[in-house]
Write an enzyme that holds these catalytic residues in place. Sequence first.
Site, PDB file in Angstrom:
ATOM      1  N   THR A 219       0.874  -1.485  -0.168  1.00 10.53           N
ATOM      2  CA  THR A 219      -0.235  -0.141  -0.288  1.00 10.53           C
ATOM      3  C   THR A 219       1.003   1.210  -0.480  1.00 10.53           C
ATOM      4  OG1 THR A 219      -1.643  -1.370   0.725  1.00 10.53           O
ATOM      5  CG2 THR A 219      -2.233   1.260   1.200  1.00 10.53           C
ATOM      6  N   HIS A 222       2.446   1.771  -3.420  1.00 10.94           N
ATOM      7  CA  HIS A 222       1.172   2.105  -4.384  1.00 10.94           C
ATOM      8  C   HIS A 222       1.330   4.131  -3.694  1.00 10.94           C
ATOM      9  CE1 HIS A 222      -2.504   2.670  -6.679  1.00 10.94           C
ATOM     10  NE2 HIS A 222      -3.124   3.519  -5.010  1.00 10.94           N
ATOM     11  N   GLU A 223       1.394   4.430  -2.630  1.00 10.60           N
ATOM     12  CA  GLU A 223       0.965   5.709  -2.109  1.00 10.60           C
ATOM     13  C   GLU A 223       2.241   6.462  -2.828  1.00 10.60           C
ATOM     14  OE1 GLU A 223      -2.184   6.355  -1.928  1.00 10.60           O
ATOM     15  OE2 GLU A 223      -3.175   4.570  -1.254  1.00 10.60           O
ATOM     16  N   HIS A 226       2.206   7.946  -5.257  1.00 15.08           N
ATOM     17  CA  HIS A 226       1.049   9.031  -6.354  1.00 15.08           C
ATOM     18  C   HIS A 226       1.657  10.793  -5.770  1.00 15.08           C
ATOM     19  CE1 HIS A 226      -2.424   6.880  -7.266  1.00 15.08           C
ATOM     20  NE2 HIS A 226      -1.791   6.235  -5.560  1.00 15.08           N
ATOM     21  N   ASP A 245      -2.368   8.366 -17.801  1.00 13.53           N
ATOM     22  CA  ASP A 245      -1.318   8.187 -16.222  1.00 13.53           C
ATOM     23  C   ASP A 245       0.178   9.070 -16.873  1.00 13.53           C
ATOM     24  OD1 ASP A 245       0.124   6.579 -18.420  1.00 13.53           O
ATOM     25  OD2 ASP A 245       0.450   5.522 -16.648  1.00 13.53           O
ATOM     26  N   THR A 250       3.445   2.748 -20.790  1.00 15.96           N
ATOM     27  CA  THR A 250       2.241   1.973 -19.526  1.00 15.96           C
ATOM     28  C   THR A 250       1.396   1.176 -20.378  1.00 15.96           C
ATOM     29  OG1 THR A 250       1.534   4.374 -17.911  1.00 15.96           O
ATOM     30  CG2 THR A 250       2.564   1.689 -17.354  1.00 15.96           C
ATOM     31  N   GLN A 253      -5.697   1.889 -20.347  1.00 16.72           N
ATOM     32  CA  GLN A 253      -6.626   0.960 -19.789  1.00 16.72           C
ATOM     33  C   GLN A 253      -7.000   1.303 -19.708  1.00 16.72           C
ATOM     34  OE1 GLN A 253      -2.584  -1.718 -17.631  1.00 16.72           O
ATOM     35  NE2 GLN A 253      -4.485  -1.646 -16.056  1.00 16.72           N
TER      36      GLN A 253
HETATM   37  N1  ARG Z   1      -6.724   1.495  -3.212  1.00 17.15           N
HETATM   38  C1  ARG Z   1      -5.634   3.049  -2.734  1.00 17.15           C
HETATM   39  C2  ARG Z   1      -5.157   3.849  -3.607  1.00 17.15           C
HETATM   40  O1  ARG Z   1      -5.726   3.824  -4.966  1.00 17.15           O
HETATM   41  C3  ARG Z   1      -4.243   1.789  -2.541  1.00 17.15           C
HETATM   42  C4  ARG Z   1      -4.545   0.861  -3.103  1.00 17.15           C
HETATM   43  C5  ARG Z   1      -3.518  -0.071  -2.250  1.00 17.15           C
HETATM   44  N2  ARG Z   1      -3.435  -1.227  -2.175  1.00 17.15           N
HETATM   45  C6  ARG Z   1      -2.843  -2.858  -2.456  1.00 17.15           C
HETATM   46  N3  ARG Z   1      -2.906  -3.517  -3.068  1.00 17.15           N
HETATM   47  N4  ARG Z   1      -2.231  -2.239  -1.455  1.00 17.15           N
HETATM   48  O2  ARG Z   1      -4.357   5.016  -3.237  1.00 17.15           O
HETATM   49 ZN    ZN Z   2      -3.946   4.933  -5.730  1.00 16.73          ZN
HETATM   50 CA    CA Z   3       0.513   5.079 -20.000  1.00 13.67          CA
END
Ligand code: ARG
Ligand code: ZN
Ligand code: CA
Length: 401
Positions: A219, A222-223, A226, A245, A250, A253
């Site tokens: 998580t 991913h963050e 961002h 994006d 990439t 999609q």
């Molecule tokens: N839904 C959250 C976001 O879009 C985080 C998703 C994290 N996913 C994970 N498999 N840990 O920022």
């Molecule tokens: Zn996200």
């Molecule tokens: Ca792309």
Amino acid sequence: MLIKSSDFVFSLILIFCSIAHQDGMAQRCSVADSVGNGKIISTITPFEKRSAYRFQVVFHVMFTNDDENISMIQILSQLEILNKIYDENVSSEDPNIPQEFRKLKASPNIHFCLADKDPNGQITNGVTRTKINDINIACKKFAGNKRYIMHTSLGGLDIWPPDQYINIYAINREQCNALGESVFPWDATMEDDGIIIDYRAIGFIGTAANNKPFHQGKTLVHEMGHYFGLKHLSGDHHNDCLGDDFVSDTPIQSDDYSGCPSNPQSSCGNKAMYMNYMCTVDDPCMLLFTKGQVDRMHSIIQQYRYELANHSCIDVPETSIDELFLIYNQGFYQIKNQDNKPWSGNCELIDTRGHLIWASASKQSISLSIPVFNINLHPGMYFLRISQNNSHKTFKFINFP
Ligand code: ARG
Ligand code: ZN
Ligand code: CA
């Protein structure tokens, strides 16, 4: 006598390695072999590349009860994952990534350390702990984009100067619609910046251990994407194929997927890269950043987060392997020292028959964990050999049934 050819090749590699060690060539000895049943183990490589960027992070643990007040060891497990993914020595080919995307995988070459000085110059372990009354502040906003959690006056805790620290909040987010939330660089202010993560999705130990499928610390991976300006692959257009994006390698999609999709998945006439860290699949199924995403992160850092890159706990001295010890913690074996100081070295896990079971490297990380579940470590006796330049240290331990 029957010698399985894979075992034979394997022993040859081991022999070569021991010779190389003797000749002081340990650094050249790269072991990337499949063990018996075809499992690929990690590669040991020299620390030739310096990380492109280094950032110091502070974790703000916001809790209403003891469970939410997550342990230091759990936070270290998160830092370990973060560095493993963002600061990989080499982008080794991952057989779990579909063939057509495998070559696109790249290491962001970004290193994270725990802050060792607070904004007043006082020594810190990089973690603050605040008891709060109202768990609803986890995702509450005030007047547009002021986040309650990032303001002491609103029942949270003020961020540390965001041009010096990456602020990461751990809090119970059961009231929120996502496990994590990050402030995009172009939305950041001196008062609102950083990342908020549910306390059960931090790292892989403690409250995260049983939080499947968000139990591998992805998580925050991913963050953090961002935070460095990456968007979801769909560009958040889930109904058409017009999302972007701003990364060329990439695919376009219209879905960011969930769960753990089977391969292939098609979207907008392309094979979808659902296993990208910037999709929304389960932790075990998130597998890569692309070269294009790494380029975008680097240019966003140059543009928005450059000052931050100049404030890192870079001068923390590395410890020698003499000070390392092996601890067993809630299902994991961790290699670390008493003071949570970063260290570098190669680790090899060898069974009593002399077979290499697993190998990995710490690159200025605080802890390195043996992924007991992923490598299916059977009960038995093992040797853990740690090498740093020309010195070695071996731990012997029993993995009890
Ligand atoms: N839904 C959250 C976001 O879009 C985080 C998703 C994290 N996913 C994970 N498999 N840990 O920022
Ligand atoms: Zn996200
Ligand atoms: Ca792309």
